[in-house]
Design an enzyme around this catalytic site. Structure first.
Site, PDB file in Angstrom:
ATOM      1  N   ASP A  30       3.982  27.194  30.887  1.00  0.00           N
ATOM      2  CA  ASP A  30       4.195  28.306  30.064  1.00  0.00           C
ATOM      3  C   ASP A  30       5.577  28.408  29.407  1.00  0.00           C
ATOM      4  O   ASP A  30       6.493  27.682  29.848  1.00  0.00           O
ATOM      5  CB  ASP A  30       4.167  29.672  30.925  1.00  0.00           C
ATOM      6  CG  ASP A  30       4.180  31.129  30.414  1.00  0.00           C
ATOM      7  OD1 ASP A  30       3.079  31.522  30.586  1.00  0.00           O
ATOM      8  OD2 ASP A  30       5.011  31.213  29.584  1.00  0.00           O
ATOM      9  N   ILE A  31       5.566  28.666  28.096  1.00  0.00           N
ATOM     10  CA  ILE A  31       6.559  28.635  27.259  1.00  0.00           C
ATOM     11  C   ILE A  31       7.733  29.509  27.655  1.00  0.00           C
ATOM     12  O   ILE A  31       9.117  29.638  27.291  1.00  0.00           O
ATOM     13  CB  ILE A  31       6.233  29.036  25.814  1.00  0.00           C
ATOM     14  CG1 ILE A  31       7.216  28.279  25.078  1.00  0.00           C
ATOM     15  CG2 ILE A  31       6.094  30.494  25.603  1.00  0.00           C
ATOM     16  CD1 ILE A  31       6.549  28.379  23.371  1.00  0.00           C
ATOM     17  N   ASN A  85      -4.383  38.198  33.377  1.00  0.00           N
ATOM     18  CA  ASN A  85      -4.268  39.649  32.891  1.00  0.00           C
ATOM     19  C   ASN A  85      -5.324  39.826  31.644  1.00  0.00           C
ATOM     20  O   ASN A  85      -5.848  39.121  31.030  1.00  0.00           O
ATOM     21  CB  ASN A  85      -3.047  39.604  31.814  1.00  0.00           C
ATOM     22  CG  ASN A  85      -1.618  39.492  32.841  1.00  0.00           C
ATOM     23  OD1 ASN A  85      -1.684  40.103  33.886  1.00  0.00           O
ATOM     24  ND2 ASN A  85      -0.805  39.084  32.222  1.00  0.00           N
ATOM     25  N   GLY A  91      -1.305  43.286  30.180  1.00  0.00           N
ATOM     26  CA  GLY A  91      -0.164  42.600  29.803  1.00  0.00           C
ATOM     27  C   GLY A  91      -0.823  41.576  29.178  1.00  0.00           C
ATOM     28  O   GLY A  91      -0.159  40.401  28.970  1.00  0.00           O
ATOM     29  N   GLN A  92      -2.142  41.258  28.778  1.00  0.00           N
ATOM     30  CA  GLN A  92      -2.664  40.166  28.067  1.00  0.00           C
ATOM     31  C   GLN A  92      -2.056  40.102  26.641  1.00  0.00           C
ATOM     32  O   GLN A  92      -2.511  41.133  25.868  1.00  0.00           O
ATOM     33  CB  GLN A  92      -4.140  40.039  28.146  1.00  0.00           C
ATOM     34  CG  GLN A  92      -4.736  38.920  27.566  1.00  0.00           C
ATOM     35  CD  GLN A  92      -6.269  38.627  27.530  1.00  0.00           C
ATOM     36  OE1 GLN A  92      -6.901  39.864  27.741  1.00  0.00           O
ATOM     37  NE2 GLN A  92      -6.790  37.535  27.416  1.00  0.00           N
ATOM     38  N   SER A  93      -1.438  38.970  26.308  1.00  0.00           N
ATOM     39  CA  SER A  93      -0.948  38.901  24.958  1.00  0.00           C
ATOM     40  C   SER A  93      -1.573  37.887  24.168  1.00  0.00           C
ATOM     41  O   SER A  93      -1.514  37.804  22.804  1.00  0.00           O
ATOM     42  CB  SER A  93       0.466  38.703  24.820  1.00  0.00           C
ATOM     43  OG  SER A  93       0.881  37.397  25.674  1.00  0.00           O
ATOM     44  N   HIS A  98      -6.874  32.663  30.209  1.00  0.00           N
ATOM     45  CA  HIS A  98      -5.836  31.971  30.962  1.00  0.00           C
ATOM     46  C   HIS A  98      -5.526  32.429  32.182  1.00  0.00           C
ATOM     47  O   HIS A  98      -5.446  33.661  32.681  1.00  0.00           O
ATOM     48  CB  HIS A  98      -4.739  31.717  29.905  1.00  0.00           C
ATOM     49  CG  HIS A  98      -3.750  32.997  29.611  1.00  0.00           C
ATOM     50  ND1 HIS A  98      -4.382  33.690  28.617  1.00  0.00           N
ATOM     51  CD2 HIS A  98      -3.042  33.739  29.848  1.00  0.00           C
ATOM     52  CE1 HIS A  98      -3.831  34.709  28.248  1.00  0.00           C
ATOM     53  NE2 HIS A  98      -2.694  34.907  29.189  1.00  0.00           N
ATOM     54  N   HIS A 100      -2.530  32.141  35.126  1.00  0.00           N
ATOM     55  CA  HIS A 100      -1.094  32.009  35.244  1.00  0.00           C
ATOM     56  C   HIS A 100      -0.895  31.421  36.638  1.00  0.00           C
ATOM     57  O   HIS A 100      -1.630  31.963  37.639  1.00  0.00           O
ATOM     58  CB  HIS A 100      -0.310  33.245  35.173  1.00  0.00           C
ATOM     59  CG  HIS A 100      -0.286  33.826  34.109  1.00  0.00           C
ATOM     60  ND1 HIS A 100       1.041  33.722  33.066  1.00  0.00           N
ATOM     61  CD2 HIS A 100      -0.767  34.521  33.214  1.00  0.00           C
ATOM     62  CE1 HIS A 100       0.925  34.658  31.799  1.00  0.00           C
ATOM     63  NE2 HIS A 100      -0.281  35.182  32.006  1.00  0.00           N
TER      64      HIS A 100
END
Ligand code: DGP
Length: 112
Positions: A30-31, A85, A91-93, A98, A100
């Site tokens: 994750d970035i 999410n 909170g899914q952006s 995906h 986490h």
């Protein structure tokens, strides 16, 4: 999907710090890590979220969970959290499924 960030990462058009890859899925760091170890696992084929899992794509999801378990083990995690999410309120952006995988620190419950 041509305008999907994670489709571009899956296709190698945008670089990522890969921790695992096969023909079905990609795992990459994750970035914006929220734990000492924080990677994402995505299907290469576009699926919007958990809400779009179907009998047809379910084999890829089962495979992804095997990859999560093996990759977490290989990265030295024996306790970790898997989060997905679904939708903006949760909170899914990034609208590409995906998971986490977070580990390496104490976790609290419930999540915020
Ligand atoms: P979520 O908010 O649950 O949709 O999670 C999206 C995650 O994706 C978030 O933790 C940050 C990460 N992310 C967003 N853009 C990039 C990127 O370009 N590269 C990587 N490696 N991670 C990204």
């Amino acid at each position: 999907m041509s305008d999907c960030l994670f489709c571009k990462i899956a296709a190698g058009e945008i670089p990522s710090a890969k921790v695992y890859e096969d023909e079905v899925c990609l795992a990459f760091r994750d970035i914006d890590p929220q734990a000492p170890t924080h990677f994402l696992v995505i299907p290469k084929a576009h699926i919007g979220s958990v809400a779009e899992i179907t009998p047809e794509n379910a084999p890829a999801i089962a495979h992804i969970f095997q990859v999560i378990a093996r990759t977490a083990r290989e990265l030295g995690l024996d306790s970790y959290r898997v989060v997905s999410n679904i939708g903006a309120q949760a909170g899914q952006s990034v609208p590409h499924l995906h998971f986490h995988v977070l580990g390496g620190r104490d976790m609290t419950w419930p999540p915020g």
